[in-house]
Write a protein that holds these residues in place. Sequence first.
Motif, PDB file in Angstrom:
ATOM      1  N   GLU A  69      11.124  -5.568  -0.661  1.00 42.51           N
ATOM      2  CA  GLU A  69      10.234  -5.261  -1.099  1.00 42.51           C
ATOM      3  C   GLU A  69       8.742  -5.412  -0.392  1.00 42.51           C
ATOM      4  O   GLU A  69       8.047  -4.339  -0.333  1.00 42.51           O
ATOM      5  CB  GLU A  69       9.810  -6.072  -2.515  1.00 42.51           C
ATOM      6  CG  GLU A  69      11.088  -5.878  -3.550  1.00 42.51           C
ATOM      7  CD  GLU A  69      10.716  -4.485  -4.300  1.00 42.51           C
ATOM      8  OE1 GLU A  69       9.676  -4.380  -5.454  1.00 42.51           O
ATOM      9  OE2 GLU A  69      11.361  -3.494  -3.760  1.00 42.51           O
ATOM     10  N   GLN A  70       8.659  -6.398   0.387  1.00 45.75           N
ATOM     11  CA  GLN A  70       7.502  -6.268   1.282  1.00 45.75           C
ATOM     12  C   GLN A  70       7.345  -5.315   2.334  1.00 45.75           C
ATOM     13  O   GLN A  70       6.207  -5.084   2.826  1.00 45.75           O
ATOM     14  CB  GLN A  70       7.632  -7.831   1.956  1.00 45.75           C
ATOM     15  CG  GLN A  70       7.121  -8.976   0.883  1.00 45.75           C
ATOM     16  CD  GLN A  70       7.205 -10.325   1.573  1.00 45.75           C
ATOM     17  OE1 GLN A  70       7.172 -10.250   2.759  1.00 45.75           O
ATOM     18  NE2 GLN A  70       7.411 -11.538   0.677  1.00 45.75           N
ATOM     19  N   LEU A  71       8.370  -4.528   2.563  1.00 46.51           N
ATOM     20  CA  LEU A  71       8.563  -3.604   3.678  1.00 46.51           C
ATOM     21  C   LEU A  71       7.561  -2.610   3.216  1.00 46.51           C
ATOM     22  O   LEU A  71       7.081  -1.715   3.944  1.00 46.51           O
ATOM     23  CB  LEU A  71      10.097  -3.116   4.082  1.00 46.51           C
ATOM     24  CG  LEU A  71      10.894  -4.165   4.841  1.00 46.51           C
ATOM     25  CD1 LEU A  71      12.103  -3.545   4.967  1.00 46.51           C
ATOM     26  CD2 LEU A  71      10.222  -4.532   6.278  1.00 46.51           C
ATOM     27  N   TRP A  72       7.440  -2.381   1.858  1.00 47.28           N
ATOM     28  CA  TRP A  72       6.925  -1.077   1.282  1.00 47.28           C
ATOM     29  C   TRP A  72       5.540  -1.334   1.010  1.00 47.28           C
ATOM     30  O   TRP A  72       4.854  -0.495   0.271  1.00 47.28           O
ATOM     31  CB  TRP A  72       7.833  -0.474   0.092  1.00 47.28           C
ATOM     32  CG  TRP A  72       9.266  -0.378   0.605  1.00 47.28           C
ATOM     33  CD1 TRP A  72      10.124  -0.904   0.253  1.00 47.28           C
ATOM     34  CD2 TRP A  72       9.871   0.652   1.260  1.00 47.28           C
ATOM     35  NE1 TRP A  72      11.374  -0.651   0.742  1.00 47.28           N
ATOM     36  CE2 TRP A  72      11.237   0.473   1.585  1.00 47.28           C
ATOM     37  CE3 TRP A  72       9.206   1.649   2.081  1.00 47.28           C
ATOM     38  CZ2 TRP A  72      11.843   1.145   2.361  1.00 47.28           C
ATOM     39  CZ3 TRP A  72      10.061   2.545   2.907  1.00 47.28           C
ATOM     40  CH2 TRP A  72      11.412   2.338   3.060  1.00 47.28           C
ATOM     41  N   GLU A  73       5.185  -2.717   0.926  1.00 48.98           N
ATOM     42  CA  GLU A  73       3.706  -2.905   0.403  1.00 48.98           C
ATOM     43  C   GLU A  73       2.709  -3.439   1.440  1.00 48.98           C
ATOM     44  O   GLU A  73       3.055  -3.723   2.642  1.00 48.98           O
ATOM     45  CB  GLU A  73       3.815  -4.260  -0.640  1.00 48.98           C
ATOM     46  CG  GLU A  73       4.866  -4.061  -1.618  1.00 48.98           C
ATOM     47  CD  GLU A  73       4.035  -3.230  -2.900  1.00 48.98           C
ATOM     48  OE1 GLU A  73       3.017  -2.891  -2.888  1.00 48.98           O
ATOM     49  OE2 GLU A  73       4.712  -2.779  -3.890  1.00 48.98           O
ATOM     50  N   ARG A 118       1.845  -8.029  -1.201  1.00 52.01           N
ATOM     51  CA  ARG A 118       2.935  -8.548  -1.135  1.00 52.01           C
ATOM     52  C   ARG A 118       3.167  -9.485  -1.869  1.00 52.01           C
ATOM     53  O   ARG A 118       2.603 -10.592  -1.728  1.00 52.01           O
ATOM     54  CB  ARG A 118       3.394  -8.877   0.568  1.00 52.01           C
ATOM     55  CG  ARG A 118       3.704  -7.517   1.225  1.00 52.01           C
ATOM     56  CD  ARG A 118       3.871  -7.819   2.742  1.00 52.01           C
ATOM     57  NE  ARG A 118       3.909  -6.500   3.743  1.00 52.01           N
ATOM     58  CZ  ARG A 118       3.938  -6.451   5.081  1.00 52.01           C
ATOM     59  NH1 ARG A 118       3.887  -7.683   5.362  1.00 52.01           N
ATOM     60  NH2 ARG A 118       4.027  -5.379   5.474  1.00 52.01           N
TER      61      ARG A 118
END
Length: 269
Positions: A151-155, A160
């Motif tokens: 998820e953090q890759l896209w935020e 994050r």
Amino acid sequence: MPEQARYFTVPGAHLYTVLHQAMDPVARVLLVGPFAAERHFSYHPWVRWARYLASRRIEVLRYDYRGVGESTGVFEELSLENWSEDVQLIAKWVASRSPSMPLLLHGLEMGAILAGRAFHEGTGDALLLWSPPANANQVLRSGLLRWAGLEQLWEAPENRTPASEYIRQLERGTFIEVHGYLWSRRLWHDSFGFTLPANMENEGLSYQAYKKPVKIVRFGKDAASLAMPYSRYDEVKDCSWLYSCNFDWITGALGLPTLGSHEEEYSRA
């Protein structure tokens, strides 16, 4: 032999099952697979394993957990005890197909705990565990950490959410989504105490306790396609070494005749 897909009725839901039929079967295996989203990542080698066994006269039944995959049921309303109950119900049905034929329970990751607990209650003639965790929380925590990292890759950095915050939300009673499944505080809380039976710490203890064959396989990097998600989707790893040695153990543990060449059938599994 054809593979038969059907639904098996359990309390409040229907389990999606696939029976891998074998010609003139000499044993049966119930596959208890990985948990929730891990089911998708391990699907290909898990199905190939079922076909590998079926091609060698061992009939196999695999299924999706209640509320997971193709099975019905509301995931967030279910518990580890519900999934444990399902193993007992479906194992009883598999065994009833031919009571004189030996039944092996085989679990992978979370499925290893479920299969182990069913075996502890007297189900099955032998037990095979692949990558068994000490408790269910190890499975949940590992999946949550991977999900949070993804998820953090896209935020943006300021938006994050670390895994520790997801855990705090669970502990406060907030449902959180992990790979499309809603996790509850009850699931998280119960996972700490949902363990393998103490007698399954190693194979020696298990045999002394149950007087039945038990094999415990701890995966290394060679089995990453089974034990770890996020392998490349276009990468099909050769698991013939894993299948062949475990097949040899099954035939010995259940006292089965020699059932054919390993390499001969693998390419068709």
